[in-house]
Structure formats: structure tokens, C-alpha cells
Enzyme design. Structure first.
Site, PDB file in Angstrom:
ATOM      1  N   GLU A 260       0.700  -1.356   0.396  1.00 29.14           N
ATOM      2  CA  GLU A 260      -0.125   0.172  -0.270  1.00 29.14           C
ATOM      3  C   GLU A 260       0.969   1.083   0.056  1.00 29.14           C
ATOM      4  O   GLU A 260       1.191   1.466   1.024  1.00 29.14           O
ATOM      5  CB  GLU A 260      -1.563   0.134   1.271  1.00 29.14           C
ATOM      6  CG  GLU A 260      -2.258   0.789   1.547  1.00 29.14           C
ATOM      7  CD  GLU A 260      -1.778   1.944   2.665  1.00 29.14           C
ATOM      8  OE1 GLU A 260      -1.530   2.816   2.217  1.00 29.14           O
ATOM      9  OE2 GLU A 260      -2.287   1.636   3.824  1.00 29.14           O
ATOM     10  N   CYS A 297      -3.470   7.693   5.078  1.00 27.91           N
ATOM     11  CA  CYS A 297      -2.857   7.446   3.343  1.00 27.91           C
ATOM     12  C   CYS A 297      -4.224   7.732   2.936  1.00 27.91           C
ATOM     13  O   CYS A 297      -4.395   8.030   1.719  1.00 27.91           O
ATOM     14  CB  CYS A 297      -2.896   5.621   3.786  1.00 27.91           C
ATOM     15  SG  CYS A 297      -3.606   4.905   4.598  1.00 27.91           S
TER      16      CYS A 297
END
Length: 501
Positions: A260, A297
Site C-alpha cells: 500500500e 494514507c
């Protein structure tokens, strides 16, 4: 409670060299530096543990996960104390994140007890079928082997030593070797102590879990290239993640790298919603943009809206909401430096206008706000790159056609958001086929910060948001990363996995 040692297959091992932590406040501590040799010992221990751990009844694995959660909770005060020192995050944030971490472990315990994840299938034999008989076929998902996990910088608990990657891999029946993040080694060690205590309490093989602290680039490379590692979980920067991904792909036996990496998480403000509640959306955006110093994020870095008086009002409201935000401590000095570099790069880009310019130094960050026309954004791909921190970019588009062009030009994202009212349905319907191909999670009338840990959650997306668009790092579906389907043909009952008998 800190030893400064690695946990290698049940043994706490010192190193020949040490590194000092760099806390936001409080004392620094020394920790052993990882080496490829320690990685090799940890991975071999994991491989030795795999036969017994993968065959462990699901109920016993579930109890192991729940025992880890209990041991982490028992160390809660120590984790909060060292965690706040190392990261600068407030105690309430660390305590909330600890609850999420233990909640994930308990959720996976429930998930494997329910056994749906095994996806068992059975096609009975058809010995009399013409022109050819059919054999008996049984299928089940099986654990893949030792898994490497890289601790994340921005979530010292929920995405690190006992975070979602570790919890889901252990739930699947895969031993785990964690490369700890050097930004919070003390936090990592105490959590590793909790896992080791749970492992002993449950009587499991010592190779089920290892933690390698610190180390240079060669340590991470040795981990992803070790021939006994079967998959990798990673949360971090695009540059570092892509380098490890390429190493995994170049192995003699390529393995999956579930990384990720980066996302700007655009919001599209449609005309009716902007006119009706632009001020409220601007205030909500400012809060989401600056949450945790913008170090999430899912930080919504872009706001796309049609130019005009409503856009002017939105910008003014965002400026008013962001202006009073006080400096916040970032997780590391390096992140603070990178934020300022990104801010300066944005300010110097052609066509970009500064709406709110602030100065910050040291390890602190203050919000910055910019705007650009749709055409200037489309002509400069660098404006679509993530700036990790509390920075927002307003994209003023000429009309709905240009808004669709912005959506089409986006790279892969973790999230995309629509702010819309009933009168915006038509434009929303035009955007949805584009956005659902761009992101793993599409929101309506909300803000993407805050990722619910649940069965339906997808935290992933097309590259560069993640390296595998078919996977998620949050939610129970994440267990599928550490499993593979195996079909058994005409297999005697005694030779089948216990869950398939």
C-alpha cells in the site's frame, strides 16, 4: 521493559551494533541493528514452524490471536508511554489505535471460527458419466507459508508489528517475520513481547513470529528475496515499496508483494452540493486534511469543483478553517523535511496559486493550501503526486466535462469521494463508472480519513495506491492474500486437510 534486542524464533538476540531512537520527546534508547544473517535465522524458524502452525485447528489459532490481544492490552500503559515519546502522537490517538489493533486480532479470531474464508467446494464423482467419468474434486484455501511484513511509519500499532498484515497472516496459518520500523522501535519491541508471551502461553512453535529491528536497505532486501518467504505485506512510500516490489518480481520464484503505497484521495464537489453546503464541506475537508498532521494514507489532498462564486466561497471557508490550525508534530524529522519539500515543489509549479502559505521547521507541520485550474492540473502530472502532510490542492474546472477529464486522468487511488445532492445524480452517475475503476473505496458525502475494520472494507486500489488491485490490507478479506486454492482429486479422507474432511 525494553531490551533493545531482536526477537528471532523465540530468542531475544542482541546485535553487534546498535542505533539510537529519535523520539519526539523523552529519552532515546538503543536498539540492535538487523542483519541479513538475522533475517535468515528468522525466516528459517518460520519455515520450521509452518507445518505445525498451518495444521493447527482453527479454534486454537483463534485463541492465539485473542491471547495476543489480551497481552497487548495488559501492556497498554507502557505502549502508550513509549509510543507517544517516539511518534509525538497524543495519548488518545495511541490508545484508540491500540483498540483498533486488538480489535483486528479479535475480529480475525471470529472470522476463522466462522470458516467461510476457506471457500470449500466439492464436486462429487460421476463414475457413470459419458463419454468420460468425472473424478471426485474437493477444493479449499490453504496457507501459503512464511510471510514478511514491513512495519509502517504512520501507524505504529495498527499497521505495524501486530497490525492488520500480521493478524491476517497468523489467522491464515502463516508464520510471520516483521521488519520493524526504525521510527518507533520501542513500541514495536513491547508489542513483540506481547506476541511472544501469547505464543508461549499457547504452546506454539517459537518460529511462528519474529521481529528484526532496524538495519539498512540490505535487511529489507534480504527479507523479500529469501527463498522461504512466500509473500510480503508492506505499507510505506511509493519509492521504497516499488523497489521491494521489483525485487519480488525479479526473484527466481516471483512472489506476491502486497504494497500500500500512495494516494491523493480526490474529492469531487458537485454543483448542487457545493451551492447548498459548501461551507460545511470546506470545514469538514480542513479537519480531515489536518487530522494527525495529514499523515493518513487516506488524507484527501485534492478537491475538484466547478469554478464560479460557489467555488470562491468554498475556498474562503477552507482558508478560514485551516488558518488557525496550530503546528503539529510529524512522525519523523525525515517526514517533516519531505513535507516541506513537497510544499515548495507545489508552490513553484506553473499555474499553481498559494491560498494559505505557512512556515514550519524542525519536526512540525502546518497546513498549506493551493489552487490550480483544471487545464494546468491536467498538463502537469506532478500535481497528482502525494504530498504526505496537511497540504490541500483545489482544482477549479471549467465545467462538468472537465471534471470528468480530471477523473479520467487520475492514477489509482485508495479512495475517491463524491459530495452530491439529489440534483447532482446525473453527474454522479457519469463519474461513478470512472471512479470505481480508480479506487478501492468510493464515498458519498463523507471524508475518507478513518478506515473501518469490517468485512466489507477495501483498503487498496489500482497502482500506485497499491501493487495488487485485487487485494485489501484492511478488513477480513485481507486474509485472502496469504491463502491459495488447492484442489484434491480422488483423495482418501485420511490425507485431506482437517477442514476438508
Amino acid at each position: 521493559m525494553l531490551t533493545g534486542k531482536h526477537l528471532i524464533a523465540g530468542d531475544w538476540i542482541a546485535g553487534a551494533t546498535t542505533f539510537g531512537s529519535a523520539p519526539a520527546h523523552g529519552p532515546s534508547h538503543d536498539f540492535a541493528v538487523g542483519t541479513p544473517a538475522l533475517v535468515d535465522a528468522a525466516v528459517r524458524g518460520a519455515e520450521a514452524a509452518f507445518p505445525s502452525f498451518s495444521a493447527l485447528p482453527r479454534e486454537e489459532r483463534a485463541q492465539f490471536l485473542e491471547t495476543i490481544a489480551a497481552e497487548i492490552d495488559a501492556r497498554g500503559a507502557a505502549i502508550t508511554e513509549i509510543g507517544t515519546q517516539e511518534t509525538g502522537l497524543p495519548a488518545a490517538r495511541l490508545e484508540g489505535e491500540r483498540g483498533r489493533t486488538t480489535g483486528q486480532l479479535r475480529l480475525f479470531a471470529q472470522h476463522i471460527r466462522a470458516d467461510d474464508y476457506l471457500d470449500r467446494r466439492h464436486d462429487a464423482a460421476l463414475p457413470d458419466r459419458q463419454p468420460l467419468p468425472r473424478p471426485e474434486l474437493r477444493m479449499i484455501q490453504r496457507p501459503i507459508g512464511p510471510v514478511a511484513v514491513f512495519g509502517a511509519s504512520n501507524f505504529p500499532l495498527a499497521f505495524s508489528v501486530a497490525g492488520g498484515d500480521t493478524a491476517s497472516a497468523l489467522a491464515a496459518g502463516c508464520p510471520v517475520v516483521v521488519k520493524g520500523h526504525s521510527a518507533h522501535p520501542g513500541t514495536g519491541e513491547i508489542v513483540a513481547q506481547a506476541i511472544d508471551a501469547a505464543r508461549k502461553s499457547c504452546g506454539l512453535h517459537p518460529g511462528v513470529f519474529s521481529l528484526v529491528q532496524g538495519g539498512k536497505r540490505d535487511v529489507g532486501e534480504a527479507l523479500v528475496q529469501h527463498p522461504l518467504i512466500r509473500a510480503v505485506g508492506f505499507t510505506g512510500s511509493l519509492g521504497g515499496g516499488r523497489a521491494l516490489f521489483d525485487l519480488c518480481a525479479r526473484r527466481p520464484d516471483p512472489i506476491p508483494f502486497f504494497g500500500e503505497l500512495g494516494s491523493v484521495n480526490p474529492m469531487f464537489l458537485l454543483p448542487e452540493a457545493l451551492a447548498a453546503r459548501g461551507d460545511a464541506i470546506a470545514k469538514g475537508w480542513a479537519a480531515s486534511l489536518t487530522m494527525g498532521a495529514g499523515q493518513f494514507c487516506t488524507n484527501p489532498g485534492l478537491a475538484v469543483l466547478i469554478d464560479g462564486p460557489q467555488a470562491d466561497a468554498f475556498v474562503a471557508a477552507a482558508q478560514s478553517a485551516l488558518g488557525p490550525v496550530a503546528p503539529q508534530t510529524m512522525l519523523t524529522d525525515g517526514m517533516a523535511d519531505a513535507y516541506r519539500t513537497g510544499r515548495d515543489r507545489m508552490a513553484a509549479a506553473p499555474g499553481v496559486r498559494s491560498l494559505l502559505a505557512t512556515s514550519c521547521d524542525g519536526r512540525s507541520a502546518t497546513p498549506n493550501l493551493f489552487e490550480v485550474s483544471g487545464q494546468d492540473w491536467l498538463s502537469n502530472h506532478a500535481l497528482a503526486e502525494e504530498v504526505f502532510g496537511p497540504l490541500g490542492l483545489v482544482i477549479r474546472v471549467a465545467d462538468s466535462a472537465e471534471m470528468l477529464a480530471i477523473a479520467q486522468a487520475l492514477d489509482g487511488q485508495l479512495t475517491c469521494t463524491l459530495h452530491l445532492d439529489a440534483g447532482d445524480t446525473g453527474l454522479g452517475q457519469s463519474l461513478m463508472p470512472i471512479l470505481e475503476r480508480k479506487a478501492g473505496r468510493v464515498l458519498a458525502n463523507g471524508f475518507p480519513t478513518g478506515v473501518e475494520v469490517a468485512d466489507s472494507m477495501v483498503h487498496g486500489g489500482p497502482y500506485p495506491a497499491s501493487t495488487n488491485f485485487g487485494a485489501t490490507s484492511v478488513g477480513t478479506l485481507s486474509i485472502r492474500r496469504w491463502l491459495r486454492p488447492v484442489c484434491y482429486q480422488n483423495m482418501p479422507e485420511a490425507l485431506l486437510p482437517a477442514d476438508l474432511r
